[in-house]
Design a protein around this motif. Structure first.
Motif, PDB file in Angstrom:
ATOM      1  N   ARG A  30     -15.962   1.072   0.228  1.00  0.00           N
ATOM      2  CA  ARG A  30     -15.645   2.238   1.061  1.00  0.00           C
ATOM      3  C   ARG A  30     -14.751   1.862   2.228  1.00  0.00           C
ATOM      4  NH1 ARG A  30     -21.166   3.404   0.102  1.00  0.00           N
ATOM      5  NH2 ARG A  30     -21.751   2.745   2.200  1.00  0.00           N
ATOM      6  N   VAL A  31     -15.007   0.701   2.819  1.00  0.00           N
ATOM      7  CA  VAL A  31     -14.150   0.238   3.916  1.00  0.00           C
ATOM      8  C   VAL A  31     -12.724   0.019   3.416  1.00  0.00           C
ATOM      9  CG1 VAL A  31     -13.696  -1.720   5.453  1.00  0.00           C
ATOM     10  CG2 VAL A  31     -15.998  -0.770   5.303  1.00  0.00           C
ATOM     11  N   GLY A  32     -12.579  -0.640   2.261  1.00  0.00           N
ATOM     12  CA  GLY A  32     -11.239  -0.886   1.731  1.00  0.00           C
ATOM     13  C   GLY A  32     -10.498   0.388   1.398  1.00  0.00           C
ATOM     14  N   VAL A  33     -11.193   1.340   0.770  1.00  0.00           N
ATOM     15  CA  VAL A  33     -10.553   2.604   0.410  1.00  0.00           C
ATOM     16  C   VAL A  33     -10.128   3.375   1.653  1.00  0.00           C
ATOM     17  CG1 VAL A  33     -10.949   4.851  -0.668  1.00  0.00           C
ATOM     18  CG2 VAL A  33     -11.701   2.768  -1.814  1.00  0.00           C
ATOM     19  N   GLN A  34     -11.000   3.383   2.665  1.00  0.00           N
ATOM     20  CA  GLN A  34     -10.654   4.104   3.888  1.00  0.00           C
ATOM     21  C   GLN A  34      -9.463   3.460   4.592  1.00  0.00           C
ATOM     22  OE1 GLN A  34     -11.418   6.846   4.881  1.00  0.00           O
ATOM     23  NE2 GLN A  34     -11.270   7.035   7.106  1.00  0.00           N
ATOM     24  N   ALA A  35      -9.407   2.126   4.600  1.00  0.00           N
ATOM     25  CA  ALA A  35      -8.276   1.442   5.223  1.00  0.00           C
ATOM     26  C   ALA A  35      -6.977   1.766   4.490  1.00  0.00           C
ATOM     27  CB  ALA A  35      -8.527  -0.066   5.239  1.00  0.00           C
ATOM     28  N   ILE A  36      -7.006   1.743   3.152  1.00  0.00           N
ATOM     29  CA  ILE A  36      -5.805   2.052   2.371  1.00  0.00           C
ATOM     30  C   ILE A  36      -5.375   3.498   2.588  1.00  0.00           C
ATOM     31  CG2 ILE A  36      -4.963   2.354   0.003  1.00  0.00           C
ATOM     32  CD1 ILE A  36      -6.638  -0.091  -0.761  1.00  0.00           C
TER      33      ILE A  36
ATOM     34  N   PRO B  32      -4.359   2.505  13.415  1.00  0.00           N
ATOM     35  CA  PRO B  32      -5.098   3.655  12.869  1.00  0.00           C
ATOM     36  C   PRO B  32      -6.048   3.276  11.738  1.00  0.00           C
ATOM     37  CG  PRO B  32      -2.794   4.208  13.179  1.00  0.00           C
ATOM     38  CD  PRO B  32      -2.910   2.729  13.406  1.00  0.00           C
ATOM     39  N   ALA B  33      -5.693   2.267  10.929  1.00  0.00           N
ATOM     40  CA  ALA B  33      -6.593   1.844   9.853  1.00  0.00           C
ATOM     41  C   ALA B  33      -7.889   1.277  10.424  1.00  0.00           C
ATOM     42  CB  ALA B  33      -5.900   0.804   8.968  1.00  0.00           C
ATOM     43  N   VAL B  34      -7.776   0.454  11.465  1.00  0.00           N
ATOM     44  CA  VAL B  34      -8.977  -0.103  12.095  1.00  0.00           C
ATOM     45  C   VAL B  34      -9.819   1.016  12.707  1.00  0.00           C
ATOM     46  CG1 VAL B  34      -9.795  -1.603  13.947  1.00  0.00           C
ATOM     47  CG2 VAL B  34      -7.893  -2.336  12.513  1.00  0.00           C
ATOM     48  N   ALA B  35      -9.150   1.959  13.394  1.00  0.00           N
ATOM     49  CA  ALA B  35      -9.891   3.073  13.996  1.00  0.00           C
ATOM     50  C   ALA B  35     -10.582   3.910  12.931  1.00  0.00           C
ATOM     51  CB  ALA B  35      -8.937   3.942  14.822  1.00  0.00           C
ATOM     52  N   ALA B  36      -9.903   4.159  11.814  1.00  0.00           N
ATOM     53  CA  ALA B  36     -10.497   4.976  10.746  1.00  0.00           C
ATOM     54  C   ALA B  36     -11.716   4.293  10.136  1.00  0.00           C
ATOM     55  CB  ALA B  36      -9.450   5.255   9.664  1.00  0.00           C
ATOM     56  N   VAL B  37     -11.648   2.980   9.936  1.00  0.00           N
ATOM     57  CA  VAL B  37     -12.785   2.255   9.368  1.00  0.00           C
ATOM     58  C   VAL B  37     -13.973   2.279  10.329  1.00  0.00           C
ATOM     59  CG1 VAL B  37     -13.609  -0.028   8.710  1.00  0.00           C
ATOM     60  CG2 VAL B  37     -11.417   0.795   7.846  1.00  0.00           C
TER      61      VAL B  37
ATOM     62  N   GLY C  56      -1.701   7.502   5.029  1.00  0.00           N
ATOM     63  CA  GLY C  56      -1.559   8.683   5.866  1.00  0.00           C
ATOM     64  C   GLY C  56      -0.728   8.422   7.103  1.00  0.00           C
ATOM     65  N   THR C  57      -0.913   7.239   7.703  1.00  0.00           N
ATOM     66  CA  THR C  57      -0.134   6.897   8.893  1.00  0.00           C
ATOM     67  C   THR C  57       1.338   6.733   8.545  1.00  0.00           C
ATOM     68  OG1 THR C  57      -2.066   5.759   9.809  1.00  0.00           O
ATOM     69  CG2 THR C  57       0.076   5.284  10.807  1.00  0.00           C
TER      70      THR C  57
ATOM     71  N   ILE D   2       0.837  -1.203   0.000  1.00  0.00           N
ATOM     72  CA  ILE D   2       0.000   0.000   0.000  1.00  0.00           C
ATOM     73  C   ILE D   2       0.870   1.251   0.000  1.00  0.00           C
ATOM     74  CG2 ILE D   2      -1.622   1.345   1.398  1.00  0.00           C
ATOM     75  CD1 ILE D   2      -2.825  -1.339   2.301  1.00  0.00           C
ATOM     76  N   ALA D   3       1.949   1.211   0.767  1.00  0.00           N
ATOM     77  CA  ALA D   3       2.819   2.385   0.869  1.00  0.00           C
ATOM     78  C   ALA D   3       3.516   2.696  -0.449  1.00  0.00           C
ATOM     79  CB  ALA D   3       3.853   2.173   1.970  1.00  0.00           C
TER      80      ALA D   3
END
Length: 359
Positions: free
Chosen positions: A203-209, A333-338, A214-215, A45-46
């Motif tokens: 939407r969940v996948g995009v937000q996780a990526i 942070p990905a889990v929190a964002a989702v 961002g992190t 992803i990075a």
């Protein structure tokens, strides 16, 4: 005798039970490799923007050449600083061994800087004379650093290092195949998400990526910047091995509250050398740099990408580290964002996510 056919509802339940059992069995079988798989996903992803840029420039060679080049680059990024640190450690090992042997045979005299302490000089001098100034006291305090103690721990250390080497190798292997099959994996993930969760799945996948990227920007890039600035401070203040300590500061700065531990050690080294003013400068500069990075730059980079208040980002980072170790820096942070995204959609405050680039 014909047996009654199960109803469609019963067949559906049986299929769900079978799929759930197979999924749990598969997770149990590959549990030892899950960290490597997650690391490979985070790295993929990075580097995906770089991957896409290289595909534009080198059209027609991206199937194997570009994933191989990126995997090799990831290997060098890890091995180069690791090799530098090992070479520095080996260079100092002999001097440290000689110093420990001399200290255990003769004791460690009270250094001059103790007399220049603004407060508590008598207490520090008394403790030093009781515990370090004599051969017996120095031997007792330095017992943990003796070769016999390290030899008893060498087997455990060796097994741990071997395990991490194998995990790292499998991570690189997985990274290559993830990059090679990137388009097919994204298409499959979209189809699976649509079938299982409907429009919410994408939407969940995009937000996780988006949150992982961002992190990474907020932790890794800001950490590297902090390490570079502190290396300059170390050099100007006369700290021993400023580049090595700068690299350690960069790594520690990726973890919340980690960098102060490193520049506190650097300040302590200056105090031992008798440079109290240099130690004050290092501590003050480090505090100022960390304050700006943690309160202004990092929240803007991570919070802007994840659409999260920095408090929830911090909770995700610290909770992830406590649960998953270093990998939790990016997964937490990905889990929190989702979860926050799903909550906002539930209460009617959802946002339209940014689409994944498929070029």
């Amino acid at each position: 005798m014909n047996l009654p056919q199960p109803s469609p509802a019963a067949q559906r339940i049986a299929r769900l039970v079978l799929v759930g059992a197979l999924l749990l069995l598969g997770l149990w079988v590959v549990r030892g490799f899950l960290p490597a798989l997650l690391w490979a996903a985070v790295i993929a992803i990075a580097v995906d923007p770089l991957h896409l840029k290289l595909r534009e420039w080198l059209h027609g060679t991206h199937r194997v050449v570009i994933p191989g080049a990126i995997t090799l680059l990831a290997l060098l990024v890890v091995l180069a600083p690791l090799g530098f640190g090992i070479s520095q450690a080996l260079r100092e090992a002999h001097d440290i061994a000689v110093w420990i042997t001399t200290a255990q045979a003769q004791g460690i005299p009270v250094p001059d800087w103790v007399n220049h302490l603004p407060t508590g000089a008598d207490a520090v001098r008394g403790w030093w004379q009781a515990h370090l100034a004599t051969p017996e006291g120095a031997s007792e305090q330095l017992r943990a650093l003796s070769s016999s103690e390290w030899l008893t721990r060498s087997r455990t250390i060796g097994v741990s290092v071997l395990h991490r080497v194998v995990t790292f190798g499998f991570t690189l292997l997985t990274l290559f195949f993830v990059l090679r099959d990137r388009d097919r994996l994204i298409a499959q993930a979209r189809v699976a998400g649509e079938r299982l969760f409907g429009p919410t799945g994408e939407r969940v996948g995009v937000q996780a990526i988006r949150s992982v990227r961002g992190t990474i920007d907020g932790l890794v890039l800001v950490g590297l910047g902090v390490g570079a600035l502190m290396a300059i401070v170390y050099l100007l203040a006369g700290v021993p091995h400023p580049l090595l300590l700068g690299a350690l500061t960069a790594v520690a700065a990726m973890i919340p509250f980690g960098a102060p531990l490193v520049f506190a050690v650097a300040a302590l080294l200056l105090v031992v050398q008798g440079s109290v003013m240099g130690a004050i400068i290092v501590a003050a500069a480090g505090t100022a740099i960390i304050f700006v990075a943690d309160h202004f730059i990092r929240p803007a980079m991570i919070g802007g990408a994840t659409r999260l208040p920095f408090l929830w980002v911090l909770i995700g980072i610290l909770g992830g580290v406590e649960t998953l170790g270093l990998l939790g820096l990016f997964i937490g942070p990905a889990v929190a964002a989702v979860l926050v995204m799903l909550w906002r959609e539930f209460v009617g405050e959802g946002e339209v996510p940014i689409a994944i680039d498929e070029s």
